[in-house]
Design a protein around this motif. Sequence first.
Motif, PDB file in Angstrom:
ATOM      1  N   ALA A  48      63.141 185.790  12.612  1.00 17.11           N
ATOM      2  CA  ALA A  48      62.643 184.830  13.601  1.00 17.11           C
ATOM      3  C   ALA A  48      62.365 183.489  12.949  1.00 17.11           C
ATOM      4  O   ALA A  48      62.706 182.425  13.494  1.00 17.11           O
ATOM      5  CB  ALA A  48      61.370 185.374  14.248  1.00 17.11           C
ATOM      6  N   GLN A  49      61.763 183.524  11.735  1.00 20.38           N
ATOM      7  CA  GLN A  49      61.458 182.246  11.081  1.00 20.38           C
ATOM      8  C   GLN A  49      62.728 181.513  10.668  1.00 20.38           C
ATOM      9  O   GLN A  49      62.803 180.288  10.755  1.00 20.38           O
ATOM     10  CB  GLN A  49      60.558 182.477   9.863  1.00 20.38           C
ATOM     11  N   MET A  50      63.753 182.267  10.226  1.00 20.57           N
ATOM     12  CA  MET A  50      65.030 181.606   9.900  1.00 20.57           C
ATOM     13  C   MET A  50      65.611 180.938  11.144  1.00 20.57           C
ATOM     14  O   MET A  50      66.150 179.832  11.068  1.00 20.57           O
ATOM     15  CB  MET A  50      66.022 182.633   9.357  1.00 20.57           C
ATOM     16  N   GLY A  51      65.478 181.619  12.292  1.00 19.88           N
ATOM     17  CA  GLY A  51      65.951 181.016  13.544  1.00 19.88           C
ATOM     18  C   GLY A  51      65.211 179.728  13.846  1.00 19.88           C
ATOM     19  O   GLY A  51      65.811 178.722  14.220  1.00 19.88           O
ATOM     20  N   VAL A  52      63.880 179.740  13.650  1.00 20.08           N
ATOM     21  CA  VAL A  52      63.079 178.523  13.879  1.00 20.08           C
ATOM     22  C   VAL A  52      63.571 177.397  12.980  1.00 20.08           C
ATOM     23  O   VAL A  52      63.773 176.259  13.426  1.00 20.08           O
ATOM     24  CB  VAL A  52      61.586 178.822  13.632  1.00 20.08           C
ATOM     25  N   HIS A  53      63.815 177.717  11.685  1.00 13.65           N
ATOM     26  CA  HIS A  53      64.288 176.677  10.767  1.00 13.65           C
ATOM     27  C   HIS A  53      65.645 176.141  11.206  1.00 13.65           C
ATOM     28  O   HIS A  53      65.885 174.940  11.149  1.00 13.65           O
ATOM     29  CB  HIS A  53      64.398 177.251   9.349  1.00 13.65           C
ATOM     30  N   LEU A  54      66.538 177.046  11.628  1.00 15.06           N
ATOM     31  CA  LEU A  54      67.881 176.606  12.038  1.00 15.06           C
ATOM     32  C   LEU A  54      67.806 175.677  13.238  1.00 15.06           C
ATOM     33  O   LEU A  54      68.487 174.659  13.300  1.00 15.06           O
ATOM     34  CB  LEU A  54      68.754 177.825  12.380  1.00 15.06           C
ATOM     35  N   VAL A  55      66.962 176.025  14.209  1.00 13.65           N
ATOM     36  CA  VAL A  55      66.936 175.249  15.454  1.00 13.65           C
ATOM     37  C   VAL A  55      66.157 173.951  15.272  1.00 13.65           C
ATOM     38  O   VAL A  55      66.628 172.874  15.642  1.00 13.65           O
ATOM     39  CB  VAL A  55      66.334 176.098  16.591  1.00 13.65           C
ATOM     40  N   GLY A  70      58.561 172.854  14.985  1.00 13.18           N
ATOM     41  CA  GLY A  70      59.142 173.770  14.008  1.00 13.18           C
ATOM     42  C   GLY A  70      58.155 174.142  12.929  1.00 13.18           C
ATOM     43  O   GLY A  70      58.032 175.310  12.559  1.00 13.18           O
ATOM     44  N   LEU A  71      57.420 173.129  12.431  1.00 14.71           N
ATOM     45  CA  LEU A  71      56.442 173.393  11.370  1.00 14.71           C
ATOM     46  C   LEU A  71      55.357 174.350  11.853  1.00 14.71           C
ATOM     47  O   LEU A  71      55.014 175.322  11.171  1.00 14.71           O
ATOM     48  CB  LEU A  71      55.806 172.080  10.905  1.00 14.71           C
ATOM     49  N   VAL A  72      54.836 174.109  13.067  1.00 10.64           N
ATOM     50  CA  VAL A  72      53.758 174.958  13.590  1.00 10.64           C
ATOM     51  C   VAL A  72      54.259 176.392  13.767  1.00 10.64           C
ATOM     52  O   VAL A  72      53.602 177.356  13.334  1.00 10.64           O
ATOM     53  CB  VAL A  72      53.229 174.377  14.911  1.00 10.64           C
ATOM     54  N   LEU A  73      55.461 176.538  14.368  1.00  9.44           N
ATOM     55  CA  LEU A  73      56.015 177.889  14.571  1.00  9.44           C
ATOM     56  C   LEU A  73      56.234 178.591  13.230  1.00  9.44           C
ATOM     57  O   LEU A  73      55.895 179.771  13.063  1.00  9.44           O
ATOM     58  CB  LEU A  73      57.334 177.798  15.338  1.00  9.44           C
ATOM     59  N   ALA A  74      56.791 177.854  12.251  1.00  8.27           N
ATOM     60  CA  ALA A  74      57.061 178.453  10.945  1.00  8.27           C
ATOM     61  C   ALA A  74      55.755 178.877  10.273  1.00  8.27           C
ATOM     62  O   ALA A  74      55.683 179.947   9.658  1.00  8.27           O
ATOM     63  CB  ALA A  74      57.822 177.473  10.061  1.00  8.27           C
ATOM     64  N   LEU A  75      54.714 178.032  10.407  1.00  7.89           N
ATOM     65  CA  LEU A  75      53.420 178.380   9.803  1.00  7.89           C
ATOM     66  C   LEU A  75      52.852 179.645  10.435  1.00  7.89           C
ATOM     67  O   LEU A  75      52.352 180.530   9.738  1.00  7.89           O
ATOM     68  CB  LEU A  75      52.442 177.221   9.971  1.00  7.89           C
ATOM     69  N   ASP A  91      64.876 176.193   2.058  1.00  2.70           N
ATOM     70  CA  ASP A  91      63.679 176.789   2.653  1.00  2.70           C
ATOM     71  C   ASP A  91      64.027 178.075   3.409  1.00  2.70           C
ATOM     72  O   ASP A  91      63.258 179.040   3.400  1.00  2.70           O
ATOM     73  CB  ASP A  91      63.016 175.776   3.589  1.00  2.70           C
ATOM     74  N   ILE A  92      65.211 178.113   4.041  1.00  5.02           N
ATOM     75  CA  ILE A  92      65.639 179.334   4.732  1.00  5.02           C
ATOM     76  C   ILE A  92      65.821 180.469   3.733  1.00  5.02           C
ATOM     77  O   ILE A  92      65.390 181.607   3.960  1.00  5.02           O
ATOM     78  CB  ILE A  92      66.946 179.079   5.527  1.00  5.02           C
ATOM     79  N   VAL A  93      66.448 180.141   2.570  1.00  7.43           N
ATOM     80  CA  VAL A  93      66.625 181.165   1.536  1.00  7.43           C
ATOM     81  C   VAL A  93      65.256 181.658   1.051  1.00  7.43           C
ATOM     82  O   VAL A  93      65.052 182.850   0.827  1.00  7.43           O
ATOM     83  CB  VAL A  93      67.468 180.615   0.365  1.00  7.43           C
ATOM     84  N   TRP A  94      64.296 180.718   0.929  1.00  9.27           N
ATOM     85  CA  TRP A  94      62.968 181.118   0.453  1.00  9.27           C
ATOM     86  C   TRP A  94      62.286 182.058   1.447  1.00  9.27           C
ATOM     87  O   TRP A  94      61.547 182.961   1.040  1.00  9.27           O
ATOM     88  CB  TRP A  94      62.096 179.892   0.183  1.00  9.27           C
ATOM     89  N   VAL A  95      62.520 181.869   2.751  1.00 11.00           N
ATOM     90  CA  VAL A  95      61.926 182.771   3.748  1.00 11.00           C
ATOM     91  C   VAL A  95      62.406 184.202   3.502  1.00 11.00           C
ATOM     92  O   VAL A  95      61.602 185.147   3.449  1.00 11.00           O
ATOM     93  CB  VAL A  95      62.296 182.321   5.177  1.00 11.00           C
ATOM     94  N   ALA A  96      63.736 184.350   3.287  1.00  9.15           N
ATOM     95  CA  ALA A  96      64.264 185.678   2.988  1.00  9.15           C
ATOM     96  C   ALA A  96      63.675 186.196   1.679  1.00  9.15           C
ATOM     97  O   ALA A  96      63.325 187.379   1.554  1.00  9.15           O
ATOM     98  CB  ALA A  96      65.785 185.626   2.905  1.00  9.15           C
TER      99      ALA A  96
END
Lengths: 127, 214
Positions: free
Chosen positions: A65-72, A30-35, B197-202
């Motif tokens: 896409a990044q929110m999806g990565v964080h959720l999963v 998750g960290l790598v994808l988010a980065l 962190d999700i809110v910060w992404v937005a």
Amino acid sequence: MSETQHDAALYKAPVIAQEGPSSWLVYTTGLVLALILTATSFWVANTAVLWEPGIPLGLAVLAIAQMGVHLVFFLHITTGPDNTNNVLALAFGVLIVFLVVAGSLWIMADLNGSMMPLQPMNLRMQH
Amino acid sequence: MNIAAEIRDVAPETLTEVRPTATEAGPAPKRVVVGYGFWIFLLSDIVMFAALFAAYAVLVRATAGGPAGPQLFNQVSVAIETACLLASSYTCGLMSLAVNSRRRGAFYLAAVITFVLGAAFLAFEIREFADMIARGATPQSSAFLSAFFTLVGCHGLHVTGGLVWLLVMMAQVAVKGLRPVVERRLLCFSLFWHALDIVWVALFTVVYLMGVRP
């Protein structure tokens, strides 16, 4: 994993037996994808290579896409049977968020459109 | 393909025995119920942020002749803030792994790193706000700046609350130990921290990255 190793893992972590050593891998993935996604977002916002009008849309896609990565990978929202309630609540939340944001923008843009002819007149009255 | 064949071969009774349906499994464990309740709270919090985002998006052009985004926002500072928050989200995940496997030392280490990264994020944000106000871009100077300070400040307040919560949880682990009630509170904290962190992404996408484009 051999039988004895498995037993040892169960003995050490009786609370969450299904989360083995792979959970570290989940967070790291998750960290790598988010980065990667974050770096791409910053690059897209600053580059002159891309087609200018498409950039806001591209940034929105990257953010979603990044929110999806964080959720999963961080919040562990899955499609498993024990997660149905969480997914339903999330779907409802997303619906409300969409209605609030898109509805506000639509209505206010519409109102601004109706106000257009007034603005030059106001300016003339002020000067 | 082999797996599908195997599933077909298994008798229906065995299948229900292996994985009971929701009604047959009895009441959900308290950990699941608490997580679900807190998840509902987080979603309502995100809906509140959606209202602030909508207000910001409507008012972003209403600068009243004052400074706009491109003159105010510093992308380097935003990138550092984003990195701090993302890294602290990761160490928060490692913290819950440490709790699950009952490694106290690893828990304290991960909690302290999470706290320091969160505090660094907050320090950069406060410095950014102070810099803007010193340049005359105060919340009362335009509708755009009112919406900006409300939205970003609200997220900053959430982070501050999260940092206080993390200190309280470290104290609870020290005093009460990793008993089930403390574990559930730690679960709620990690959900809260990941949601921030999700809110910060937005936020960094809508406010900073889209905002620096003319």
